[in-house]
Structure formats: C-alpha cells, structure tokens
Motif scaffolding. Structure first.
Motif, PDB file in Angstrom:
ATOM      1  N   GLN A 102       0.829  -1.174   0.123  1.00 43.69           N
ATOM      2  CA  GLN A 102       0.148  -0.224   0.088  1.00 43.69           C
ATOM      3  C   GLN A 102       1.022   0.993  -0.335  1.00 43.69           C
ATOM      4  N   VAL A 134      -5.795  14.255   5.208  1.00 46.90           N
ATOM      5  CA  VAL A 134      -5.406  13.283   6.175  1.00 46.90           C
ATOM      6  C   VAL A 134      -4.375  13.384   7.782  1.00 46.90           C
ATOM      7  N   GLY A 139      -5.835  13.308  10.223  1.00 46.16           N
ATOM      8  CA  GLY A 139      -6.327  11.424  10.063  1.00 46.16           C
ATOM      9  C   GLY A 139      -6.427  10.843  11.030  1.00 46.16           C
ATOM     10  N   LYS A 140      -6.580  11.302  12.475  1.00 46.83           N
ATOM     11  CA  LYS A 140      -6.747   9.907  13.223  1.00 46.83           C
ATOM     12  C   LYS A 140      -8.261  10.010  13.107  1.00 46.83           C
ATOM     13  N   GLN A 141      -9.095  11.562  13.520  1.00 40.51           N
ATOM     14  CA  GLN A 141      -9.965  11.649  13.584  1.00 40.51           C
ATOM     15  C   GLN A 141     -10.918  11.237  12.110  1.00 40.51           C
ATOM     16  N   LEU A 142      -9.957  10.841  11.401  1.00 39.33           N
ATOM     17  CA  LEU A 142     -11.010  10.254  10.064  1.00 39.33           C
ATOM     18  C   LEU A 142     -11.368   8.974  10.356  1.00 39.33           C
ATOM     19  N   PHE A 143      -9.760   8.750  10.256  1.00 40.26           N
ATOM     20  CA  PHE A 143      -9.710   7.546   9.758  1.00 40.26           C
ATOM     21  C   PHE A 143      -9.660   6.352  11.537  1.00 40.26           C
ATOM     22  N   ALA A 144     -10.077   6.937  12.842  1.00 41.52           N
ATOM     23  CA  ALA A 144     -10.279   5.904  14.362  1.00 41.52           C
ATOM     24  C   ALA A 144     -11.033   4.876  13.830  1.00 41.52           C
ATOM     25  N   HIS A 145     -10.644   3.992  14.436  1.00 37.85           N
ATOM     26  CA  HIS A 145     -11.537   2.436  14.831  1.00 37.85           C
ATOM     27  C   HIS A 145     -12.689   2.635  15.661  1.00 37.85           C
TER      28      HIS A 145
END
Length: 87
Positions: A13, A77, A81-87
């Motif tokens: 990736q 991003v 990034g942490k807010q957008l792609f947090a699990h």
C-alpha cells in the motif's frame, strides 16, 4: 506468519501510494502544463506565436483543479487522520 503477511500488505500500500503521489501527481501536473501550452508555436526566428485554444486551457484547468484537490486531501489526511480513520 501473519505478521509477515500484514507487513507485506502494508508495504504494498505504501509503494502504490508513493508511485501515485510521488510520480503520478507531478506527471499529471506536467500534462496540465502541456495542455496549457498547446497553442504556442516557436517560429524559425525565435519568436513565439500564440493561438490560444479553449480546449487546451479547459483541460489544463481541470487537471490543475484535480491536482490541487488531491494535494488538499493529503493535507487533510495528515492533519485530521486520526479523527477520520479512527476505529
């Protein structure tokens, strides 16, 4: 064995993203410059004759807009990034 698989997946990736953003985006920008400069000819005496074409200019503006949008998306991003792609 699972860690090797996950590592190779992540590596793949990163390589694809590097190719797209590292070489693809500048190449796309260069195509936009080429489209913007499509109506110019250099004469034998060194003078430049400009025949502006609306098609080339419109193509260049679309490409530049796409490049700017991708660059802004990358900045978003990086910053959020942490807010957008947090699990």
């Amino acid at each position: 064995m699972e860690i090797v698989k996950d590592t190779l997946t992540a590596l793949w990736q990163v390589i694809v993203a590097g190719i797209i953003f590292g070489a693809g985006l500048p190449a796309l920008f260069a195509l936009g410059l080429r489209a913007l400069n499509s109506g110019r000819t250099i004469n034998a005496d060194g003078t430049v004759t400009v025949h502006p074409g609306t098609g080339g200019r419109a193509t260049a503006y679309v490409i530049f807009g796409f490049v700017i949008a991708i660059a802004l998306f990358g900045i978003v991003v990086i910053v959020f990034g942490k807010q957008l792609f947090a699990h």
